[in-house]
Structures are given as C-alpha cells and as structure tokens.
Design a protein around this motif. Structure first.
Motif, PDB file in Angstrom:
ATOM      1  N   ARG A   1       1.434 -46.998  42.344  1.00  0.00           N
ATOM      2  CA  ARG A   1       2.865 -47.588  41.726  1.00  0.00           C
ATOM      3  C   ARG A   1       3.163 -48.954  42.468  1.00  0.00           C
ATOM      4  NH1 ARG A   1       6.795 -43.577  39.611  1.00  0.00           N
ATOM      5  NH2 ARG A   1       5.766 -41.634  39.625  1.00  0.00           N
TER       6      ARG A   1
ATOM      7  N   THR B   1       3.298 -51.088  52.336  1.00  0.00           N
ATOM      8  CA  THR B   1       4.452 -51.103  53.335  1.00  0.00           C
ATOM      9  C   THR B   1       4.152 -51.490  54.911  1.00  0.00           C
ATOM     10  OG1 THR B   1       5.654 -50.053  51.479  1.00  0.00           O
ATOM     11  CG2 THR B   1       6.561 -50.081  53.929  1.00  0.00           C
TER      12      THR B   1
ATOM     13  N   PHE C   1      -4.445 -33.990  31.134  1.00  0.00           N
ATOM     14  CA  PHE C   1      -5.317 -33.153  30.429  1.00  0.00           C
ATOM     15  C   PHE C   1      -4.806 -32.777  29.140  1.00  0.00           C
ATOM     16  CE2 PHE C   1      -6.689 -31.973  34.816  1.00  0.00           C
ATOM     17  CZ  PHE C   1      -7.491 -32.695  34.844  1.00  0.00           C
TER      18      PHE C   1
ATOM     19  N   ASN D   1       7.510 -33.573  44.796  1.00  0.00           N
ATOM     20  CA  ASN D   1       6.574 -34.659  45.134  1.00  0.00           C
ATOM     21  C   ASN D   1       7.523 -35.453  46.146  1.00  0.00           C
ATOM     22  OD1 ASN D   1       4.376 -34.126  44.218  1.00  0.00           O
ATOM     23  ND2 ASN D   1       4.495 -35.429  42.339  1.00  0.00           N
TER      24      ASN D   1
ATOM     25  N   ASN E   1       9.656 -45.310  52.330  1.00  0.00           N
ATOM     26  CA  ASN E   1       8.887 -45.808  53.036  1.00  0.00           C
ATOM     27  C   ASN E   1       9.194 -47.212  53.819  1.00  0.00           C
ATOM     28  OD1 ASN E   1       5.910 -45.317  51.087  1.00  0.00           O
ATOM     29  ND2 ASN E   1       6.938 -43.861  52.467  1.00  0.00           N
ATOM     30  N   LEU E   2      10.425 -47.657  53.365  1.00  0.00           N
ATOM     31  CA  LEU E   2      11.188 -48.698  54.151  1.00  0.00           C
ATOM     32  C   LEU E   2      12.179 -48.121  55.299  1.00  0.00           C
ATOM     33  CD1 LEU E   2      12.148 -51.203  51.046  1.00  0.00           C
ATOM     34  CD2 LEU E   2      10.302 -51.801  52.676  1.00  0.00           C
TER      35      LEU E   2
ATOM     36  N   GLU F   1       9.385 -35.612  51.900  1.00  0.00           N
ATOM     37  CA  GLU F   1       8.446 -36.573  52.210  1.00  0.00           C
ATOM     38  C   GLU F   1       8.931 -38.112  51.792  1.00  0.00           C
ATOM     39  OE1 GLU F   1       5.491 -36.042  53.214  1.00  0.00           O
ATOM     40  OE2 GLU F   1       4.603 -37.773  53.253  1.00  0.00           O
ATOM     41  N   TYR F   2       9.850 -38.321  51.194  1.00  0.00           N
ATOM     42  CA  TYR F   2      10.531 -39.537  50.944  1.00  0.00           C
ATOM     43  C   TYR F   2      11.926 -39.523  50.932  1.00  0.00           C
ATOM     44  CZ  TYR F   2       5.810 -40.785  48.961  1.00  0.00           C
ATOM     45  OH  TYR F   2       4.553 -40.772  48.559  1.00  0.00           O
TER      46      TYR F   2
ATOM     47  N   SER G   1      -0.761 -41.218  50.321  1.00  0.00           N
ATOM     48  CA  SER G   1      -0.453 -41.041  49.018  1.00  0.00           C
ATOM     49  C   SER G   1      -1.269 -42.298  48.188  1.00  0.00           C
ATOM     50  CB  SER G   1       1.044 -41.275  48.611  1.00  0.00           C
ATOM     51  OG  SER G   1       1.076 -41.327  47.217  1.00  0.00           O
TER      52      SER G   1
ATOM     53  N   THR H   1       3.178 -45.514  56.848  1.00  0.00           N
ATOM     54  CA  THR H   1       3.782 -44.781  55.718  1.00  0.00           C
ATOM     55  C   THR H   1       2.850 -44.229  54.547  1.00  0.00           C
ATOM     56  OG1 THR H   1       4.345 -46.552  54.046  1.00  0.00           O
ATOM     57  CG2 THR H   1       5.707 -46.523  56.190  1.00  0.00           C
ATOM     58  N   ASN H   2       3.458 -43.755  53.538  1.00  0.00           N
ATOM     59  CA  ASN H   2       2.793 -43.250  52.453  1.00  0.00           C
ATOM     60  C   ASN H   2       2.039 -44.230  51.805  1.00  0.00           C
ATOM     61  OD1 ASN H   2       5.476 -41.763  52.656  1.00  0.00           O
ATOM     62  ND2 ASN H   2       4.143 -40.296  51.970  1.00  0.00           N
ATOM     63  N   ASN H   3       2.549 -45.347  51.692  1.00  0.00           N
ATOM     64  CA  ASN H   3       2.361 -46.736  50.838  1.00  0.00           C
ATOM     65  C   ASN H   3       1.557 -47.694  51.557  1.00  0.00           C
ATOM     66  OD1 ASN H   3       2.567 -49.122  49.526  1.00  0.00           O
ATOM     67  ND2 ASN H   3       4.598 -48.928  49.159  1.00  0.00           N
TER      68      ASN H   3
ATOM     69  N   ARG I   1      10.429 -43.585  46.318  1.00  0.00           N
ATOM     70  CA  ARG I   1       9.327 -43.504  47.509  1.00  0.00           C
ATOM     71  C   ARG I   1       9.461 -44.693  48.198  1.00  0.00           C
ATOM     72  NH1 ARG I   1       4.313 -40.661  45.833  1.00  0.00           N
ATOM     73  NH2 ARG I   1       4.669 -39.221  44.370  1.00  0.00           N
ATOM     74  N   MET I   2       9.761 -45.988  47.616  1.00  0.00           N
ATOM     75  CA  MET I   2       9.866 -47.252  48.470  1.00  0.00           C
ATOM     76  C   MET I   2      11.069 -47.068  49.272  1.00  0.00           C
ATOM     77  SD  MET I   2       8.117 -50.002  48.455  1.00  0.00           S
ATOM     78  CE  MET I   2       8.305 -51.536  49.482  1.00  0.00           C
TER      79      MET I   2
ATOM     80  N   GLU J   1      -0.570 -42.045  44.683  1.00  0.00           N
ATOM     81  CA  GLU J   1       0.478 -42.193  44.086  1.00  0.00           C
ATOM     82  C   GLU J   1       1.198 -43.546  44.449  1.00  0.00           C
ATOM     83  OE1 GLU J   1       1.893 -39.055  41.733  1.00  0.00           O
ATOM     84  OE2 GLU J   1       3.916 -40.557  41.006  1.00  0.00           O
ATOM     85  N   ALA J   2       1.760 -43.416  45.534  1.00  0.00           N
ATOM     86  CA  ALA J   2       2.933 -44.374  46.111  1.00  0.00           C
ATOM     87  C   ALA J   2       2.161 -45.713  46.320  1.00  0.00           C
ATOM     88  CB  ALA J   2       3.348 -43.878  47.576  1.00  0.00           C
TER      89      ALA J   2
ATOM     90  N   ALA K   1       9.871 -44.258  41.645  1.00  0.00           N
ATOM     91  CA  ALA K   1       9.128 -45.416  42.311  1.00  0.00           C
ATOM     92  C   ALA K   1      10.110 -46.037  43.601  1.00  0.00           C
ATOM     93  CB  ALA K   1       8.789 -46.490  41.129  1.00  0.00           C
TER      94      ALA K   1
ATOM     95  N   MET L   1       8.327 -31.446  39.282  1.00  0.00           N
ATOM     96  CA  MET L   1       7.419 -31.772  39.851  1.00  0.00           C
ATOM     97  C   MET L   1       7.593 -32.941  40.610  1.00  0.00           C
ATOM     98  SD  MET L   1       4.276 -31.134  40.993  1.00  0.00           S
ATOM     99  CE  MET L   1       3.839 -29.574  40.220  1.00  0.00           C
TER     100      MET L   1
ATOM    101  N   ASN M   1      -0.745 -37.171  44.366  1.00  0.00           N
ATOM    102  CA  ASN M   1       0.440 -37.303  44.132  1.00  0.00           C
ATOM    103  C   ASN M   1       1.259 -37.682  45.352  1.00  0.00           C
ATOM    104  OD1 ASN M   1      -0.499 -34.740  44.809  1.00  0.00           O
ATOM    105  ND2 ASN M   1       1.504 -34.024  44.680  1.00  0.00           N
ATOM    106  N   ASN M   2       0.983 -37.476  46.616  1.00  0.00           N
ATOM    107  CA  ASN M   2       1.826 -37.111  47.566  1.00  0.00           C
ATOM    108  C   ASN M   2       1.402 -37.460  49.080  1.00  0.00           C
ATOM    109  OD1 ASN M   2       4.410 -36.747  48.381  1.00  0.00           O
ATOM    110  ND2 ASN M   2       4.560 -34.440  47.957  1.00  0.00           N
ATOM    111  N   ASN M   3       1.882 -37.253  50.249  1.00  0.00           N
ATOM    112  CA  ASN M   3       1.820 -37.092  51.519  1.00  0.00           C
ATOM    113  C   ASN M   3       1.130 -38.606  51.469  1.00  0.00           C
ATOM    114  OD1 ASN M   3       1.250 -34.183  50.834  1.00  0.00           O
ATOM    115  ND2 ASN M   3       2.653 -34.669  52.645  1.00  0.00           N
TER     116      ASN M   3
ATOM    117  N   VAL N   1      -0.961 -30.234  39.293  1.00  0.00           N
ATOM    118  CA  VAL N   1      -0.425 -31.577  40.026  1.00  0.00           C
ATOM    119  C   VAL N   1      -1.008 -32.610  39.779  1.00  0.00           C
ATOM    120  CG1 VAL N   1       0.287 -32.106  42.340  1.00  0.00           C
ATOM    121  CG2 VAL N   1       0.410 -29.670  41.838  1.00  0.00           C
ATOM    122  N   HIS N   2      -2.367 -32.619  39.898  1.00  0.00           N
ATOM    123  CA  HIS N   2      -3.048 -33.854  39.743  1.00  0.00           C
ATOM    124  C   HIS N   2      -2.739 -34.490  38.426  1.00  0.00           C
ATOM    125  CE1 HIS N   2      -6.975 -36.190  40.613  1.00  0.00           C
ATOM    126  NE2 HIS N   2      -7.243 -35.922  39.266  1.00  0.00           N
TER     127      HIS N   2
ATOM    128  N   LYS O   1       0.849 -26.838  44.438  1.00  0.00           N
ATOM    129  CA  LYS O   1       2.212 -27.057  45.057  1.00  0.00           C
ATOM    130  C   LYS O   1       3.388 -26.555  44.079  1.00  0.00           C
ATOM    131  CE  LYS O   1       4.692 -31.264  46.351  1.00  0.00           C
ATOM    132  NZ  LYS O   1       4.651 -31.307  47.834  1.00  0.00           N
TER     133      LYS O   1
END
Lengths: 189, 189
Positions: free
Chosen positions: B131, B97, A156, A172, A135-136, A176-177, B125, B92-94, A131-132, B127-128, A128, A168, B121-123, B165-166, B152
């Motif tokens: 979170r 931001t 699952f 991710n 992105n900042l 990217e981050y 995103s 950005t991803n998020n 990622r932040m 997930e970003a 977390a 994994m 999960n990514n790009n 991945v998901h 991936k």
C-alpha cells in the motif's frame, strides 16, 4: 476527563462521490447509518472543542467521481466543515502520504486519533490511513460502525458482501494497527 | 530486455519466526511452496545482477519470535542474503516507515518494485508495504504465489482459511496499489 479529550477526529473522504454507482457494481454497501454516526461524533467533537481534521480526496483520475470540479468532490451534507475547521486534501489512498497531516498532529501534540469514513478496506481508504497511523506510532482508534464499504470479489472470484469485506478489514487492523471501537462508546459523557 | 531488468526484488520478513506455532492457531498457512518460489526469483535476480533488498523484521515485542537475539530473527535458509546484498531492518509492519528504503530506491533511480514475502495481509506485512509503495508512486508488482498468510477469524468471528484471507488481501491491493503477477511470469527469459 474522557480519554478522548485530547484526541483528533479524522474524517476520511466522506464526499458525495462515494454514492457514485460504480462503487456498488458488485453489491451494496453496509452500515447505512454510518454518516449519521459520523455526524454525531462530529457534533460531540465540536461541543467538546476537540481537534477535528476533515480529509478530502482530490482524485487525479479523469473518470473518478472524486475529481475536483465535480459535485462528487464536495463533502456530504452530514460532515460539511465549519469555517475554521481544518481540511486536508490528499491525492493518494493514504491521508499521510504527500500531506502535512503528520506534521499537524505532531505540532499540536496530538497522540490519539479517532478515525471514521470511507471505505473501510480500499480505494479512498480508511485502511491505508489506519495502517500508516499505527506504524507512525499514533494511538489509533477505528470506529467500526462509522465507516463502510462495498461488496467485492476476492482474487479467486468469490463474491463477498460488504459486511464480509468490512469484517476482514477490521480483523486485519484491530490489535495490530489500531483499537476497534463503536460510536456509542465515544458518545458517553 | 525484460521490463523487470531495472526492478528491485523486495523480500519481506522471510525469517524463521514465521514458522512459530502462534501464527497458525486459527488454521494452517497457504502457498506452502512460496519459499521455493522466492528462492527461484532471488536466483534470477542474482544471475541478472538486478537490485535485491532483504527486509528483516526486528520486533520490539518481548513475546515475538521475530525479536532480535533469537533464532526466529534469522532469515530462512532459502533467502539468506549473500555478502554485499542490502539488508534493511524495520520495526513496524511497513518497510518504508522509519527506514531508508525509499531513499535507497530513489537514489538508485529504481521505479519498479517486485514484492514477495510474509504475510500477505497482516503482521509482518506485505500488504502494508505494498500500500505504501503504491502511494509513494512506485510501479509495484506483488507476486501472488510468492507470499502467504494464515487462517484468521474476521471481526464478526467467522473463520476464514488462509486462501480466503490471502484472496481478499490481493483483491484489495490489485489495481489500486499494485499489479498482481505470478512467479512464472517473472522467470521467463
């Protein structure tokens, strides 16, 4: 001069609580020497008088081993801050949310971050925060062998080992981050 | 009244660019009916006059299919905003931001979020954003079958299918940052 000479080492949630047994109910952690690697990085940052930020998780959940007032809230021996070193307390997964971490880094003109700690993907979260950070706009490095996580079941129900979960998460994040790096690359003179 | 009556539907990056072939170089996507499920949720939110926020990714990378000025930057047919609906662009991803998404939600006293889109999960995103939403204190729901991702390789080179991945991403998010829910639960009257 090392390209990390002006970087900040950010150590996330390396507190005794991470050894609480409930973290490993699905299976054991990986990278059992992560703490010793973090300690070596910390020693180098101290020797080189680089910026160090200790992040401490102060859980607001009654059942968490990270809740203040318990031994679990204390830093692990390998990473106890020295007098004068910066400690930032957080209450969410992400070290930037609800804290002055970004302001501290901006005020000190710190653009490059080296992040270590626990756990790679979740909870007291390296992911977390990475990622932040990305992105900042921080130039963010995550040290793959100076963080660790635990086995976990996916959505699952498939059981994944700590190494699988860790790998994994790194996939991710990397490219990217952040840039993924190993401890040894940071210890070179 | 539905517990989602005052929730905002946040649709992340469902633009034509997600079909660019480079996203699936490691293997195909999962949840091939995710767009139709998002369309059904969008129709319900419109019928019930609930808040809708369209997030559009405006990539700053020259090689990205999401870069503005290309067809890939346009929303997919299933989710084209109607006149008057809110569109927030991000770089950005998020989605929080560098945008006014948080301010918009606070100003409208919106506390519950329902998040769909790409990729899990990514790009661009989900997930970003999930979170961050959780860490900002929003009561966040992620719709498992209204988002998707791609195959991936993990950090050690093991190929994981899109479903794998998901499922790991959902496991990292559920219970910690959000509640995982399915489309059908949201379409009940």
């Amino acid at each position: 001069m090392s390209r990390f000479a002006r970087s900040a080492l950010i150590i996330i949630d390396v507190q005794k609580a991470i050894d609480a047994s409930y973290h490993s109910v699905q299976g054991p952690r990986n990278n059992i020497d992560a703490e010793s690697k973090i300690a070596r990085l910390l020693a180098k940052w101290r020797t080189d008088k680089r910026m160090i930020v200790h992040i401490r998780h102060d859980s607001m959940f009654a059942e968490s081993a990270y809740r203040p007032g318990q031994d679990g809230n204390c830093f692990k021996e390998e990473v106890v801050p020295l007098p004068g070193e910066t400690v930032i307390a957080k209450t969410t997964n992400n070290a930037f949310t609800g804290t002055l971490l970004e302001e501290l880094l901006r005020a000190s003109h710190t653009q490059r971050l080296v992040i270590v700690g626990v756990s790679t993907n979740n909870n007291n979260s390296v992911e977390a925060t990475v990622r932040m950070a990305g992105n900042l706009g921080f130039d963010t490095y995550l040290v793959s062998d100076a963080c660790f996580t635990f086995a976990k079941r996916d959505y699952f129900g498939r059981l994944r080992s700590a190494d699988e979960v860790h790998a994994m998460s790194l996939a991710n994040l990397g490219g990217e981050y952040c840039t993924i790096i190993e401890t040894k690359a940071l210890l070179r003179p």
